[in-house]
Write a protein that holds these residues in place. Structure first.
Motif, PDB file in Angstrom:
ATOM      1  N   VAL A  70       0.866  -1.172   0.000  1.00 43.03           N
ATOM      2  CA  VAL A  70       0.000   0.000   0.000  1.00 43.03           C
ATOM      3  C   VAL A  70       0.904   1.224   0.000  1.00 43.03           C
ATOM      4  O   VAL A  70       1.824   1.325   0.818  1.00 43.03           O
ATOM      5  CB  VAL A  70      -0.927   0.022   1.246  1.00 43.03           C
ATOM      6  N   GLY A  71       0.627   2.145  -0.924  1.00 39.84           N
ATOM      7  CA  GLY A  71       1.424   3.368  -1.015  1.00 39.84           C
ATOM      8  C   GLY A  71       0.841   4.492  -0.184  1.00 39.84           C
ATOM      9  O   GLY A  71      -0.356   4.518   0.117  1.00 39.84           O
ATOM     10  N   GLN A  72       1.686   5.401   0.177  1.00 46.49           N
ATOM     11  CA  GLN A  72       1.281   6.597   0.924  1.00 46.49           C
ATOM     12  C   GLN A  72       0.429   7.480   0.018  1.00 46.49           C
ATOM     13  O   GLN A  72       0.780   7.714  -1.131  1.00 46.49           O
ATOM     14  CB  GLN A  72       2.563   7.318   1.346  1.00 46.49           C
ATOM     15  N   ASP A  80      10.961  14.237   4.564  1.00 42.80           N
ATOM     16  CA  ASP A  80      11.992  13.838   3.598  1.00 42.80           C
ATOM     17  C   ASP A  80      11.527  14.006   2.149  1.00 42.80           C
ATOM     18  O   ASP A  80      12.302  13.831   1.214  1.00 42.80           O
ATOM     19  CB  ASP A  80      12.471  12.408   3.854  1.00 42.80           C
ATOM     20  N   GLY A  81      10.232  14.346   1.936  1.00 40.35           N
ATOM     21  CA  GLY A  81       9.705  14.601   0.603  1.00 40.35           C
ATOM     22  C   GLY A  81       9.507  13.373  -0.267  1.00 40.35           C
ATOM     23  O   GLY A  81       9.150  13.478  -1.429  1.00 40.35           O
ATOM     24  N   ARG A  82       9.698  12.209   0.257  1.00 37.67           N
ATOM     25  CA  ARG A  82       9.566  10.976  -0.530  1.00 37.67           C
ATOM     26  C   ARG A  82       8.174  10.368  -0.363  1.00 37.67           C
ATOM     27  O   ARG A  82       7.471  10.634   0.600  1.00 37.67           O
ATOM     28  CB  ARG A  82      10.588   9.945  -0.078  1.00 37.67           C
ATOM     29  N   GLY A 107       9.038   1.911   3.828  1.00 36.43           N
ATOM     30  CA  GLY A 107      10.159   2.693   3.328  1.00 36.43           C
ATOM     31  C   GLY A 107       9.820   3.345   2.006  1.00 36.43           C
ATOM     32  O   GLY A 107       8.710   3.199   1.487  1.00 36.43           O
ATOM     33  N   SER A 108      10.799   4.039   1.445  1.00 39.38           N
ATOM     34  CA  SER A 108      10.565   4.763   0.193  1.00 39.38           C
ATOM     35  C   SER A 108      10.900   3.932  -1.040  1.00 39.38           C
ATOM     36  O   SER A 108      10.627   4.364  -2.153  1.00 39.38           O
ATOM     37  CB  SER A 108      11.377   6.062   0.194  1.00 39.38           C
ATOM     38  N   ASP A 109      11.468   2.761  -0.875  1.00 43.68           N
ATOM     39  CA  ASP A 109      11.780   1.889  -2.009  1.00 43.68           C
ATOM     40  C   ASP A 109      10.513   1.132  -2.421  1.00 43.68           C
ATOM     41  O   ASP A 109       9.991   0.332  -1.652  1.00 43.68           O
ATOM     42  CB  ASP A 109      12.880   0.907  -1.629  1.00 43.68           C
ATOM     43  N   PHE A 157      11.068   5.027   9.291  1.00 47.07           N
ATOM     44  CA  PHE A 157      11.036   4.767   7.843  1.00 47.07           C
ATOM     45  C   PHE A 157      11.343   5.992   6.980  1.00 47.07           C
ATOM     46  O   PHE A 157      11.359   5.904   5.757  1.00 47.07           O
ATOM     47  CB  PHE A 157       9.718   4.112   7.395  1.00 47.07           C
ATOM     48  N   LEU A 158      11.608   7.140   7.586  1.00 48.20           N
ATOM     49  CA  LEU A 158      11.944   8.344   6.812  1.00 48.20           C
ATOM     50  C   LEU A 158      13.427   8.363   6.439  1.00 48.20           C
ATOM     51  O   LEU A 158      14.243   7.706   7.071  1.00 48.20           O
ATOM     52  CB  LEU A 158      11.624   9.592   7.636  1.00 48.20           C
ATOM     53  N   GLY A 159      13.726   9.114   5.395  1.00 48.06           N
ATOM     54  CA  GLY A 159      15.125   9.290   5.000  1.00 48.06           C
ATOM     55  C   GLY A 159      15.710   8.108   4.254  1.00 48.06           C
ATOM     56  O   GLY A 159      16.906   7.875   4.298  1.00 48.06           O
TER      57      GLY A 159
END
Length: 161
Positions: A70-72, A80-82, A107-109, A157-159
């Motif tokens: 599930v995506g944000q 962090d803008g991701r 995470g952002s990946d 989970f940021l950065g």
């Protein structure tokens, strides 16, 4: 003329038969049974070492598969803008494909190969499913179909983690 002293008597007679260490003796030699024991011990040691190496390789190497993600939403922004993702990863050992505990990864990946991981055992029938993710400034609350909820603070989970 005196006869030379023949020295101490040897077991096995004057021929030296059965005497170890003498000329024609068996010093340093093993019989067939001794060689068999040495070969068996070497084989046993090699087998134990090979089994240990296989066990370590099986436990260390993993095969993973994302089974739900599930995506944000765009309405939620983090410092962090991701864009972040929450997903469940099925983990199996690489060699024997033994099932390992599932991982909830945030995470952002997008592939979820990198991020903050929470390991857990599934409690329902079949693999766990994400029912909802509540994305907030302080973190994400993930709800599973089993009724369990996991809260992960945003700083975990940021950065890029």
């Amino acid at each position: 003329m005196a006869a030379a002293d023949p020295g101490p008597p040897h077991a096995g007679g004057a021929s030296g038969a059965g005497v170890s260490g003498g000329v024609g003796g068996t010093a340093g030699r093993r019989g067939p049974a001794g060689c068999l024991v040495a070969v068996l011990l070497a084989g046993l040691l090699a087998g134990v070492l090979a089994t240990g190496l296989v066990a370590v390789a099986d436990a260390s190497l993993r095969d993973t598969k994302v089974i739900g993600k599930v995506g944000q939403p765009a309405s939620v922004r983090y410092p962090d803008g991701r864009t972040h993702h929450a997903g469940i990863v099925e983990v199996r050992t690489w060699l024997f494909h033994r099932h390992r505990p599932y991982e909830l990864v945030l995470g952002s990946d997008p592939s979820l190969s990198y991020g903050h991981s929470v390991t857990f055992e599934a409690t329902g029938e079949g693999p766990p499913k994400i029912v909802a993710v509540e994305w907030r400034a302080e973190g994400a609350r993930v709800r599973l179909d089993s009724g369990h909820e996991v809260f992960v603070p945003a700083q975990k989970f940021l950065g890029g983690r």
